[in-house]
Scaffold this motif. Structure first.
Motif: not given
Length: 358
Positions: A288-290, A306-311, A313-315, A325-328
Motif C-alpha cells: 500500500s506504499h505506507g 469499519i474503514p473509510g474509503w481511502e483505507q 481503496s488502498a487495501l 468493484d468494492v465501492r458499491p
C-alpha cells in the motif's frame, strides 16, 4: 391566584414531568440544569459530526467511478463493440462527469472558495456558477446519486464481456475478476489443506477433473460446492460469499440494514485477502506504499474497524483487487453517512448460508 393548580410539562431531554414556572417570561423546556447541559452536549456533538462530514471530499469517490467508466469505454473499444454500446458508455461517463463537477464545486465551497473563484476555475460568470451549482440543488443531486449507488447491482455501463466459465451468458469484466479471485481463494485453501485433487474429489463426490477446473477458474462452482470445499479445506465459506455473488452476477436486495451491509463489506475484504494468499499485514502495508498501518490492516481484516474509503481503496489495491468493484459495498455501508445520518449498529460476521444459491 392562591387556589390555582401548578402546570406540568415534559422535559425535552429526559421526558419526565416537571412543574412549570408561573408568571411572565420564557417557559422552561428542561426539568433542570443537568438535562439542559446534556442536551447541549448532544447538539454540539451532532454539529461536530456534520462539520467533519462536510469536510470530506465528495469529488474523490466520483472521480474513481469516472476512471472505472473510462476503463469500461476503452475495453469496449478494444473489443470492437457496437456503436450503440460505445455511446451508452459515453452517456454514463458524461453523467458522472456532471456529478463530479457538482461535487468538486461543493468541496471547494466547503474549503472556503468564493463564487468568483469557482467561476474563474469553471470559466463561467459568477452568476452562472451560482445558478448551476447552488448548495441545496447540489446536495439533493448528490444524495440522489448516493441512494442509487447504495444498491449493490450490475455495473451501469456496458463493460467489455467475455465467455462465462460455466458456459452460460457473458460475464462483465467485474464478474470475470470476481470469478478468478474466487478460484484463487479456493486454490489457496486447497494448498493449505495438503489434500490431493483425488482426495478432494472422493470426499465431495465430484470428479477430479471438475475439482481441478474449479480451482483453476475454468468452472464456476455452485454455492453448495463452495461451502463443501471451504469446509473440507478448513476455511470459512462466509469469506467467499461476496466473491461468489459477484462472480455469478447476482444482485442482492436494493437496500441492506447497516449491520448486514458491513458484514458484506468485511466478507469482500477477507475474500480478497484470502485470494491473495493471506499475506501478512507487513506485506500488505508495503504494497500500500505506507497508506495503511499494520494495526489498521489487522483491525480491518479482523472486523474490528469499519474503514473509510481511502483505507478501503488502498487495501483493495494492495490485495490485487479493483476499488471500483468494492465501492458499491462501501457505499451501502456508508449510505446513511452520506445522508448525514448515523449507523446504529455494528454487525456480526456474515453467515455462510447467506447467498443461498445451489
Amino acid at each position: 391566584m392562591a387556589g390555582t393548580s401548578p402546570r406540568y410539562d415534559s422535559c425535552r431531554y429526559c421526558k419526565e414531568r416537571f412543574a412549570q414556572t408561573s408568571g411572565p417570561g420564557r417557559k422552561r423546556v428542561y426539568c433542570g440544569v443537568e438535562c439542559r447541559r446534556k442536551a447541549q452536549r448532544e447538539r454540539d456533538g451532532r454539529l461536530g459530526r456534520q462539520q467533519v462530514r462536510s469536510a470530506l471530499p465528495l469529488g474523490r469517490g466520483i472521480a474513481e467511478d469516472v476512471q472505472a467508466l473510462s476503463t469500461a469505454l476503452l475495453e469496449a473499444e478494444y473489443d470492437g463493440r457496437a456503436l450503440k454500446d460505445l455511446m451508452h458508455c459515453v452517456s454514463e461517463l458524461n453523467r458522472e462527469l456532471d456529478h463530479y463537477a457538482a461535487a468538486a464545486v461543493h468541496d471547494a465551497r466547503n474549503r472556503g472558495a468564493s463564487w468568483d473563484q469557482v467561476a474563474e476555475a469553471a470559466r463561467v460568470s459568477a452568476t452562472t456558477a451560482r445558478t448551476r451549482w447552488p448548495e441545496n440543488r447540489v446536495k439533493e443531486r448528490l444524495e440522489q446519486r448516493a441512494a442509487q449507488r447504495a444498491a449493490v447491482r450490475q455495473p451501469s455501463a456496458p463493460l467489455a464481456e467475455g465467455p462465462d466459465p460455466a458456459g452460460g451468458r457473458p460475464l462483465s469484466k467485474a464478474a470475470e475478476r470476481a470469478s478468478q479471485k474466487l478460484a484463487s481463494a479456493l486454490s489457496h485453501l486447497h494448498r493449505a489443506s495438503d489434500l490431493t485433487i483425488r482426495e478432494v474429489a472422493e470426499q465431495t463426490s465430484l470428479s477430479p477433473s471438475y475439482v481441478s477446473r474449479i480451482l483453476s477458474g475454468e468452472r464456476k462452482p455452485t454455492w453448495q460446492v463452495v461451502c463443501s470445499l471451504a469446509e473440507l479445506f478448513g476455511g470459512d465459506a462466509a469469506e467467499l460469499s461476496v466473491l461468489f455473488e459477484s462472480a455469478h452476477g447476482l444482485v442482492p436486495p436494493a437496500r441492506h440494514a447497516v449491520g448486514d451491509a458491513v458484514a458484506r463489506l468485511q466478507a469482500a475484504l477477507r475474500g480478497l485477502h484470502l485470494a491473495a494468499g493471506r499475506p501478512q499485514a507487513g506485506v500488505i502495508r508495503k504494497a500500500s506504499h505506507g497508506a495503511l498501518s499494520t494495526q489498521a490492516i489487522s483491525e480491518i481484516l479482523g472486523g474490528e474497524m469499519i474503514p473509510g474509503w481511502e483505507q478501503t481503496s488502498a487495501l483493495v489495491t494492495a490485495l490485487g483487487g479493483w476499488p471500483a468493484d468494492v465501492r458499491p459495498l462501501w457505499e451501502a455501508v456508508h449510505y446513511t453517512f452520506l445522508l448525514c445520518l448515523d449507523p446504529q449498529e455494528v454487525p456480526r460476521p456474515l453467515p455462510a448460508s447467506r447467498p443461498g444459491t445451489t
